[in-house]
Design an enzyme around this catalytic site. Structure first.
Site, short mmCIF file in Angstrom:
data_model
loop_
_atom_site.label_atom_id
_atom_site.label_comp_id
_atom_site.label_asym_id
_atom_site.label_seq_id
_atom_site.Cartn_x
_atom_site.Cartn_y
_atom_site.Cartn_z
N VAL A 1 -2.56 -0.51 -1.52
CA VAL A 1 -1.51 -0.13 -2.46
C VAL A 1 -2.18 0.63 -3.59
O VAL A 1 -3.37 0.47 -3.84
CB VAL A 1 -0.72 -1.34 -3.00
CG1 VAL A 1 0.13 -1.97 -1.90
CG2 VAL A 1 -1.65 -2.39 -3.60
N SER A 2 -1.42 1.43 -4.30
CA SER A 2 -2.02 2.35 -5.26
C SER A 2 -2.39 1.72 -6.59
O SER A 2 -3.24 2.23 -7.31
CB SER A 2 -1.08 3.54 -5.52
OG SER A 2 -0.93 4.27 -4.31
#
Length: 208
Positions: free
Chosen positions: A15-16
């Site tokens: 995930v970022s």
């Protein structure tokens, strides 16, 4: 007597940012038919702009020829078109690791070499999806910049907001009058002396 090659299955999740939830990807990996051991699932909370990620680098150290890597979607590998293609080559050709992308059944390298048409289609799909992943990354960045520009135009300021300090003006006036020292003024404000002086200087510039 031939010995069976020991193949290990791994999962990768990305995930970022730290405030994003990786549970959807984890659920997909845990629920898939490939029985990935929990200890073999690597999770990064990093941007997909490159592969300089802690969990990815740890995983690369343990992957060996014949192992199987599972990801939910191609953009979890990354969002840089050229780097995704290069890393795919490193994994599948140089390291001889197989990759399965759950959201795109065509991207299953276990059948590579057996079916020329299937391999061609998989490579084509990979290039298209990698391009889409990078384009989306660039679009997100552009939307962020446009949103910031609009917000600033409407008088919204970004960055850390100034702390609301009770009796701040009174404390500063006491310091200016010499009733208390700068150290004592900072203590009463609940901030460091450096932070207090910085705040005072900012206010002076605004007035000037």
């Amino acid at each position: 007597m031939s010995t069976k090659k020991n193949i290990t299955t791994y999962g990768y999740v990305r995930v970022s940012a730290h405030d994003q939830n990786e549970s959807r990807q984890l659920e997909a990996l845990r629920g898939c038919k490939f029985s990935i051991p929990e200890k073999n699932i690597f999770v990064d909370k990093k941007s997909g702009k490159d592969f300089l990620r802690p969990a990815w680098k740890r995983m690369m150290k343990v992957l060996k020829s014949g192992d199987l890597l599972i990801v939910k979607s191609i953009d979890r590998l990354g969002r840089n078109y050229e780097e995704i293609l290069e890393m795919w080559k490193v994994l599948t050709k140089d390291m001889e690791v197989n990759i399965i992308v759950l959201d795109m059944p065509l991207l299953d390298t276990r059948s590579k070499g057996k079916d020329l048409t299937g391999t061609f289609i998989a490579d084509l799909v990979l290039q298209i999806l990698s391009y889409v992943a990078q384009t989306e990354r660039e679009n997100i960045r552009q939307r962020q910049l446009e949103g910031i520009a609009v917000a600033k135009a409407n008088g919204i300021h970004f960055g850390r907001s100034r702390m609301d300090i009770p009796e701040y003006e009174k404390i500063i006036q006491m310091w200016k009058d010499g009733e208390i020292t700068g150290t004592e003024a900072a203590k009463r404000c609940g901030i460091s002396r450096q932070a207090l002086y910085k705040r005072i200087n900012v206010e002076k510039r605004k007035i000037g």
